[in-house]
Design an enzyme around this catalytic site. Structure first.
Site, PDB file in Angstrom:
ATOM      1  N   GLU A   1       0.823  -1.211   0.000  1.00  0.00           N
ATOM      2  CA  GLU A   1       0.000   0.000   0.000  1.00  0.00           C
ATOM      3  C   GLU A   1       0.858   1.263   0.000  1.00  0.00           C
ATOM      4  O   GLU A   1       0.513   2.252  -0.649  1.00  0.00           O
ATOM      5  CB  GLU A   1      -0.957   0.002   1.196  1.00  0.00           C
TER       6      GLU A   1
ATOM      7  N   TYR B   1      -6.710   6.368   3.721  1.00  0.00           N
ATOM      8  CA  TYR B   1      -6.786   5.247   2.782  1.00  0.00           C
ATOM      9  C   TYR B   1      -5.971   4.048   3.267  1.00  0.00           C
ATOM     10  O   TYR B   1      -6.488   2.935   3.399  1.00  0.00           O
ATOM     11  CB  TYR B   1      -6.327   5.654   1.370  1.00  0.00           C
TER      12      TYR B   1
ATOM     13  N   ASP C   1     -10.274   5.142  -2.261  1.00  0.00           N
ATOM     14  CA  ASP C   1      -9.136   5.685  -2.997  1.00  0.00           C
ATOM     15  C   ASP C   1      -9.661   6.445  -4.219  1.00  0.00           C
ATOM     16  O   ASP C   1     -10.868   6.624  -4.368  1.00  0.00           O
ATOM     17  CB  ASP C   1      -8.182   4.555  -3.421  1.00  0.00           C
TER      18      ASP C   1
END
Length: 292
Positions: free
Chosen positions: A39, A122, A140
């Site tokens: 991520e 996020y 997102d």
DNA sequence: GAGTCGTGGGC
DNA sequence: TGCCCAAGACT
């Protein structure tokens, strides 16, 4: 409102790409740390560029503790040309925080995740949802675009805001495993079908009900900020300086050899100073190097 | 909240 | 070809 949730989720179960961080073996081997690293790398960086870097990164530092023990220079070096190198510093810092405050275990609690360096709304929820399987809204840029079109009938989403989380939360299935699938499905649709340019509406599972498509795909007013031009920018200068330091590492580079032909020398010096201020470079004497 | 922060690929 | 865009976060 038509059942966006079930249509999207059914579509996803069939159309999901086979990505490294979606494989069971990946979770078995690297756990939440693997998801966390992926991520970080995926923040503003395309999937295709992330995949090779992710595999190399996790092979070298398979746990937060392993990474916490690395030097800043090694981390910046390994980050290579992924872009936004401050992310490498923040990931390193997060690894230290996880090691010191959480016994080396990536936290599951969203607030604990939010307290880590480089993790925002996020990424915190993405880790909690895609690694731990919990129920939170994950929003997102892909999800925001899908919802803007399917629900609001706009070509582009409004600038990010906390309302996005509330909207996604209101759509989220009560079932925990179904909520995980829906989060992933919305992102996946935005990434592969409901794209920013040239969307493939003929392949979209929401085409029958999409407010934007039904309205004839109007080119609604776009209030997004334009990206500043890169050529001749401070960002370009920073990028070039850091590339030089990576290539020379572990040797330092004499300051007189740092972009000597750059047309705007105050800008060059500004770039050097800002890299030092960010902790991405270090000056000792008349030479510049990656931080120790 | 607006500005800032890399790099490369696609159209 | 130049512009747009990419699983955002920080200040």
């Amino acid at each position: 409102m038509p059942d966006i949730v079930s249509r999207l989720s059914d579509w996803y179960r069939d159309a999901a790409r086979d990505l490294p961080w979606r494989r069971a073996a990946f979770h078995d081997e690297f756990g939440a740390w693997g998801v966390l690293v992926s991520e970080f790398m995926l923040q503003q960086t395309p999937v295709s560029r992330v995949i090779p870097h992710l595999e190399a990164w996790l092979a070298r530092w398979p746990t937060p503790e392993a990474m916490a023990a690395a030097s800043t220079a090694d981390v910046v070096q390994q980050w290579a040309n992924l872009g936004y190198p401050r992310r490498a510093l923040w990931l390193h810092r997060a690894a230290v925080e996880i090691t010191e405050r959480h016994d080396g275990i990536v936290p599951r609690d969203v607030d604990a995740l939010l307290a880590l360096s480089g993790i925002g709304d996020y990424t915190a929820r993405a880790v909690a949802v895609f690694s731990y399987g919990d129920r939170h809204p994950v929003v997102d840029t892909n999800t925001r675009r899908v919802l803007a079109r399917a629900i609001d009938g706009r070509a582009h989403p409004a600038p990010p805001s906390r309302r996005d989380l509330a909207l996604m939360e209101s759509l989220l299935p009560a079932s925990v495993p179904e909520s995980v699938v829906f989060n992933a499905a919305a992102m996946e649709l935005g990434a592969t079908v409901c794209t920013a340019r040239a969307p493939r509406c003929e392949q979209c599972p929401l085409s029958a009900s999409c407010a934007w498509l039904v309205a004839g795909r109007p080119d609604t007013g776009d209030d997004r900020r334009r990206q500043a031009s890169y050529e001749g920018s401070d960002r370009q200068a920073r990028g070039l300086v850091l590339r030089l330091l990576r290539q020379a590492a572990p040797d330092p580079v004499p300051l007189v050899a740092v972009l000597p032909d750059w047309p705007d020398s105050p800008q060059r010096d500004r770039a050097i100073d800002s890299l030092i201020a960010d902790g991405l470079a270090e000056a000792d004497g008349e030479a510049l190097s990656l931080p120790r």
